[in-house]
Design a protein around this motif. Structure first.
Motif, short mmCIF file in Angstrom:
data_model
loop_
_atom_site.label_atom_id
_atom_site.label_comp_id
_atom_site.label_asym_id
_atom_site.label_seq_id
_atom_site.Cartn_x
_atom_site.Cartn_y
_atom_site.Cartn_z
N LYS A 1 67.80 -28.66 -28.45
CA LYS A 1 68.71 -29.51 -27.68
C LYS A 1 68.89 -28.97 -26.25
O LYS A 1 69.02 -29.75 -25.30
CB LYS A 1 70.04 -29.65 -28.40
N THR A 2 68.88 -27.65 -26.10
CA THR A 2 68.95 -27.07 -24.76
C THR A 2 67.73 -27.46 -23.95
O THR A 2 67.84 -27.81 -22.77
CB THR A 2 69.06 -25.54 -24.83
N TRP A 3 66.56 -27.43 -24.58
CA TRP A 3 65.34 -27.80 -23.87
C TRP A 3 65.37 -29.29 -23.50
O TRP A 3 64.97 -29.67 -22.38
CB TRP A 3 64.11 -27.50 -24.72
N TRP B 1 67.56 -33.05 -17.09
CA TRP B 1 68.17 -32.61 -15.84
C TRP B 1 67.13 -32.43 -14.75
O TRP B 1 67.29 -32.91 -13.62
CB TRP B 1 68.94 -31.32 -16.07
N PHE C 1 65.76 -18.01 -28.13
CA PHE C 1 66.51 -18.48 -29.28
C PHE C 1 65.89 -18.07 -30.62
O PHE C 1 66.50 -18.29 -31.66
CB PHE C 1 66.62 -20.02 -29.24
N TRP D 1 67.98 -31.08 -22.87
CA TRP D 1 68.87 -31.20 -21.72
C TRP D 1 68.17 -30.76 -20.44
O TRP D 1 68.30 -31.40 -19.39
CB TRP D 1 70.13 -30.32 -21.94
N TRP D 2 67.41 -29.67 -20.50
CA TRP D 2 66.71 -29.17 -19.33
C TRP D 2 65.70 -30.20 -18.81
O TRP D 2 65.61 -30.43 -17.60
CB TRP D 2 65.99 -27.86 -19.68
N ALA E 1 69.94 -25.65 -31.59
CA ALA E 1 70.48 -25.30 -30.27
C ALA E 1 69.35 -25.13 -29.25
O ALA E 1 69.46 -25.59 -28.10
CB ALA E 1 71.31 -24.04 -30.36
N ALA E 2 68.27 -24.48 -29.65
CA ALA E 2 67.15 -24.26 -28.75
C ALA E 2 66.53 -25.59 -28.32
O ALA E 2 66.28 -25.84 -27.13
CB ALA E 2 66.09 -23.39 -29.42
N ALA F 1 67.82 -35.65 -28.84
CA ALA F 1 68.97 -35.10 -28.14
C ALA F 1 70.26 -35.85 -28.47
O ALA F 1 71.35 -35.31 -28.29
CB ALA F 1 68.73 -35.14 -26.63
N LEU G 1 62.70 -20.63 -23.70
CA LEU G 1 63.80 -20.90 -24.63
C LEU G 1 63.39 -20.60 -26.07
O LEU G 1 64.22 -20.12 -26.87
CB LEU G 1 64.24 -22.36 -24.51
#
Length: 246
Positions: free
Chosen positions: A44-46, A52, A28, A48-49, A41-42, A90, A24
Motif C-alpha cells: 500500500k505504501t508503494w 503521488w 519492509f 501511494w508512492w 503495508a509495503a 490500494a 520498499l
C-alpha cells in the motif's frame, strides 16, 4: 517536441517506481516475513508512492469513485493496465489476487504476492487453481479479504472487445460471495504496453455489488453489461469514444 519531453518524463517515472518497489520491498521485508500486515503495508505504501509521483512527474491524476468493499467479496475489475491493479488494491483493506505462477519467481512481486495470500496458477490450468482456492477457503487456509480477479483474463486496450471468461462466474458461485464490479478508463493514460504515460485523470469506479445467488450464465451476462457500460462511460468522459475503435 512536447511528446518527446513527456516520453522522457515517463521514462524517469517508470524507472523510479520500480527502484522504489525494490527499496520498499527490502525495508519492509523483515516485517512482511513475520506478518501479513507487513506485506500489506509495503504494497500500500508503494501504491501511494506511484499515485503521488505520477501526479507531479507526468501530470497523471488518479481518482477512485464509488464505495470500495471491506467485507469478503469477489472484486471483478476492468483490466486495461497495471494502474487499475494499483488503484483497486490500494482502495480495499485486504486485497489478494490470482496470479500467474511465473510471477512467484519475480523479485519482490512474487514474494510479497505469496505473503498477501495470492494464489499462483499455471497457464492453461486456471480451472484447477479455482477449484483449489474454493477448497482452501472452505478449510480456512486463505486469508480473509477481497479476492481481486479480472474476468477478461488479461489487459485489454481501450475500445477493444474481449470475452468475459467463466472463471469469475465459477468463483462467484462456489464461494457464495457477493461480487463488486469495477469499471476503469486507466488505459487511456497508462497503456498496457510501452513507456509513455499521458496527463489526465485516470479513474476506477466501484459499482453496486451483485449479490450471491445468480446462475453462472446470468451472473456473467450481468457482470459484463455493468462493467462495459460504465467503463465506456468513463472513457467517453475522458474524451475517448470506445465505439470508434475497429
Amino acid at each position: 517536441m512536447k511528446d518527446a519531453v513527456q516520453w522522457v518524463r515517463s521514462l524517469i517515472f517508470v524507472g523510479q517506481i520500480y527502484i522504489m518497489m525494490g527499496v520498499l520491498g527490502i525495508l519492509f521485508f523483515p516485517w512482511a516475513l513475520i506478518s501479513r500486515r507487513g506485506a500489506l503495508a509495503a504494497c500500500k505504501t508503494w501504491c501511494w508512492w506511484v499515485r503521488w509521483t505520477a501526479r507531479w512527474m507526468v501530470g497523471l491524476k488518479t481518482e477512485v469513485r464509488g464505495t470500495p468493499p471491506t467485507d469478503e467479496v469477489v472484486v471483478a475489475g476492468k483490466h486495461q493496465s497495471f494502474l487499475d491493479i494499483i488503484l483497486i488494491f490500494a482502495s480495499v483493506p485486504s486485497g489478494k489476487f490470482i496470479m500467474k505462477r511465473e510471477l512467484m519467481w519475480a523479485p519482490v512481486i512474487g514474494q510479497y504476492g505469496l505473503r498477501l495470500g495470492c494464489v499462483p496458477v499455471n497457464r492453461g490450468k486456471r480451472s484447477a487453481a479455482i477449484k483449489r482456492m474454493v477448497v482452501d477457503v472452505a478449510k480456512g487456509k486463505q486469508h480473509p479479504g477481497q479476492l481481486i480477479i479480472y474476468p477478461q483474463g488479461t489487459r485489454i486496450a481501450p475500445g477493444v472487445k474481449a470475452p468475459y471468461k467463466v472463471g469469475t462466474a465459477v468463483l462467484y458461485e462456489e464461494l457464495k460471495q457477493d461480487c463488486v464490479p469495477v469499471a476503469a478508463n486507466v488505459g487511456l493514460f497508462w497503456p498496457r504496453k510501452g513507456i509513455m504515460r499521458k496527463p489526465g485523470t485516470a479513474v476506477v469506479e466501484f459499482l453496486p455489488r451483485i449479490e450471491a445467488g445468480l446462475s453462472r450464465r446470468e451472473f456473467l451476462a450481468t457482470l459484463e453489461e455493468i462493467i462495459e457500460t460504465k467503463s465506456n462511460a468513463l472513457m467517453r468522459e475522458a474524451g475517448f469514444d470506445p465505439d470508434a475503435v475497429d
